[in-house]
Design a protein around this motif. Structure first.
Motif, PDB file in Angstrom:
ATOM      1  N   TYR A 138      -6.512  -4.302  -1.962  1.00  0.00           N
ATOM      2  CA  TYR A 138      -5.500  -3.939  -0.973  1.00  0.00           C
ATOM      3  C   TYR A 138      -5.094  -5.189  -0.190  1.00  0.00           C
ATOM      4  CZ  TYR A 138      -3.295  -0.734   2.465  1.00  0.00           C
ATOM      5  OH  TYR A 138      -2.427  -0.047   3.269  1.00  0.00           O
ATOM      6  N   THR A 161       6.983 -10.473  10.374  1.00  0.00           N
ATOM      7  CA  THR A 161       6.253  -9.459   9.612  1.00  0.00           C
ATOM      8  C   THR A 161       5.534 -10.093   8.426  1.00  0.00           C
ATOM      9  OG1 THR A 161       8.270  -8.845   8.403  1.00  0.00           O
ATOM     10  CG2 THR A 161       7.698  -7.522  10.343  1.00  0.00           C
ATOM     11  N   GLU A 167       1.542  -9.821   7.742  1.00  0.00           N
ATOM     12  CA  GLU A 167       0.984  -9.365   6.462  1.00  0.00           C
ATOM     13  C   GLU A 167       0.065 -10.414   5.848  1.00  0.00           C
ATOM     14  OE1 GLU A 167       4.037  -7.977   3.822  1.00  0.00           O
ATOM     15  OE2 GLU A 167       4.376  -6.173   5.001  1.00  0.00           O
ATOM     16  N   LEU A 179       1.848  -0.752   9.396  1.00  0.00           N
ATOM     17  CA  LEU A 179       2.553   0.093   8.432  1.00  0.00           C
ATOM     18  C   LEU A 179       3.345   1.192   9.127  1.00  0.00           C
ATOM     19  CD1 LEU A 179      -0.158   0.341   5.639  1.00  0.00           C
ATOM     20  CD2 LEU A 179       2.017  -0.904   5.527  1.00  0.00           C
ATOM     21  N   ILE A 180       2.815   1.703  10.220  1.00  0.00           N
ATOM     22  CA  ILE A 180       3.562   2.690  11.002  1.00  0.00           C
ATOM     23  C   ILE A 180       4.793   2.024  11.634  1.00  0.00           C
ATOM     24  CG2 ILE A 180       3.486   4.134  13.085  1.00  0.00           C
ATOM     25  CD1 ILE A 180       0.473   4.655  12.324  1.00  0.00           C
ATOM     26  N   TRP A 206       7.532   1.421   8.993  1.00  0.00           N
ATOM     27  CA  TRP A 206       7.965   2.614   8.272  1.00  0.00           C
ATOM     28  C   TRP A 206       9.462   2.892   8.444  1.00  0.00           C
ATOM     29  CZ3 TRP A 206       4.572   7.649   8.473  1.00  0.00           C
ATOM     30  CH2 TRP A 206       4.769   8.377   7.313  1.00  0.00           C
ATOM     31  N   ASN A 233      11.466   1.141   5.867  1.00  0.00           N
ATOM     32  CA  ASN A 233      11.385   1.763   4.542  1.00  0.00           C
ATOM     33  C   ASN A 233      12.283   2.996   4.468  1.00  0.00           C
ATOM     34  OD1 ASN A 233       9.523  -0.157   3.760  1.00  0.00           O
ATOM     35  ND2 ASN A 233       7.770   1.119   4.209  1.00  0.00           N
ATOM     36  N   ARG A 240       8.410   5.291  -2.105  1.00  0.00           N
ATOM     37  CA  ARG A 240       7.765   4.287  -1.256  1.00  0.00           C
ATOM     38  C   ARG A 240       7.574   4.833   0.162  1.00  0.00           C
ATOM     39  NH1 ARG A 240      10.203  -1.523   0.532  1.00  0.00           N
ATOM     40  NH2 ARG A 240       8.321  -2.296   1.501  1.00  0.00           N
ATOM     41  N   VAL A 241       8.572   5.545   0.657  1.00  0.00           N
ATOM     42  CA  VAL A 241       8.465   6.140   1.989  1.00  0.00           C
ATOM     43  C   VAL A 241       7.267   7.087   2.029  1.00  0.00           C
ATOM     44  CG1 VAL A 241       9.568   7.733   3.621  1.00  0.00           C
ATOM     45  CG2 VAL A 241      10.904   5.886   2.582  1.00  0.00           C
ATOM     46  N   GLN A 262       3.751   5.507   1.837  1.00  0.00           N
ATOM     47  CA  GLN A 262       3.295   4.856   3.061  1.00  0.00           C
ATOM     48  C   GLN A 262       2.179   5.677   3.734  1.00  0.00           C
ATOM     49  OE1 GLN A 262       4.880   1.989   3.542  1.00  0.00           O
ATOM     50  NE2 GLN A 262       4.811   1.438   5.676  1.00  0.00           N
ATOM     51  N   LEU A 310      -1.154   4.839   2.243  1.00  0.00           N
ATOM     52  CA  LEU A 310      -1.451   3.441   2.582  1.00  0.00           C
ATOM     53  C   LEU A 310      -1.940   3.326   4.024  1.00  0.00           C
ATOM     54  CD1 LEU A 310       1.484   1.486   0.878  1.00  0.00           C
ATOM     55  CD2 LEU A 310      -0.907   1.617   0.146  1.00  0.00           C
ATOM     56  N   ILE A 311      -1.324   4.080   4.919  1.00  0.00           N
ATOM     57  CA  ILE A 311      -1.760   4.081   6.319  1.00  0.00           C
ATOM     58  C   ILE A 311      -3.170   4.657   6.429  1.00  0.00           C
ATOM     59  CG2 ILE A 311      -1.331   5.118   8.593  1.00  0.00           C
ATOM     60  CD1 ILE A 311       1.729   4.966   7.796  1.00  0.00           C
TER      61      ILE A 311
END
Length: 115
Positions: free
Chosen positions: A5, A41, A45, A69-70, A73, A76, A98-99, A102, A105-106
């Motif tokens: 990850y 960003t 990352e 990630l929030i 969002w 995205n 992808r949306v 997320q 992923l969160i």
């Protein structure tokens, strides 16, 4: 899995600097300083991805990544709503996927912070 990850997030962060124009397209128009936002960003990352990949400060990195990630969002969602081209092609299913992706992923990032 944490290191994987981290490597993925690190790679994504690095790409902010090599493909800055592409990332700028997904910054919602209401936000000023698009180039600066992309670079900032990217830096975030790179730092969080490196922390996970190197297994250093993973509790902080996991929490930070979940919040990050929030925070991104909406970009995205904007990208999916505007059907922004990816590699020169319009792929609405991939963008909406992808949306939705997320969310796990969160959760994954948050779970990393609990270990």
């Amino acid at each position: 899995m944490r290191r994987l990850y981290g490597a993925i997030v690190l790679y994504a962060g690095i790409m902010h600097f090599f493909k800055e124009r592409n990332f700028r397209k997904i910054v919602p128009p209401i936000l000023p300083f698009k180039k600066a936002i992309v670079y900032l960003t990217g830096v975030i990352e790179v730092i969080l991805g490196a922390m996970l990949a190197l297994n250093k400060g993973t509790k902080y990195a996991g929490k930070g990544l979940a919040y990050f990630l929030i925070a991104v969002w909406p970009a995205n969602i904007y990208m999916a709503q505007k059907n922004v081209k990816i590699a020169g092609k319009r792929m609405p299913a991939a963008l909406w996927g992808r949306v939705l992706f997320q969310i796990p992923l969160i959760k994954w990032a948050w779970n990393i912070s609990k270990k």
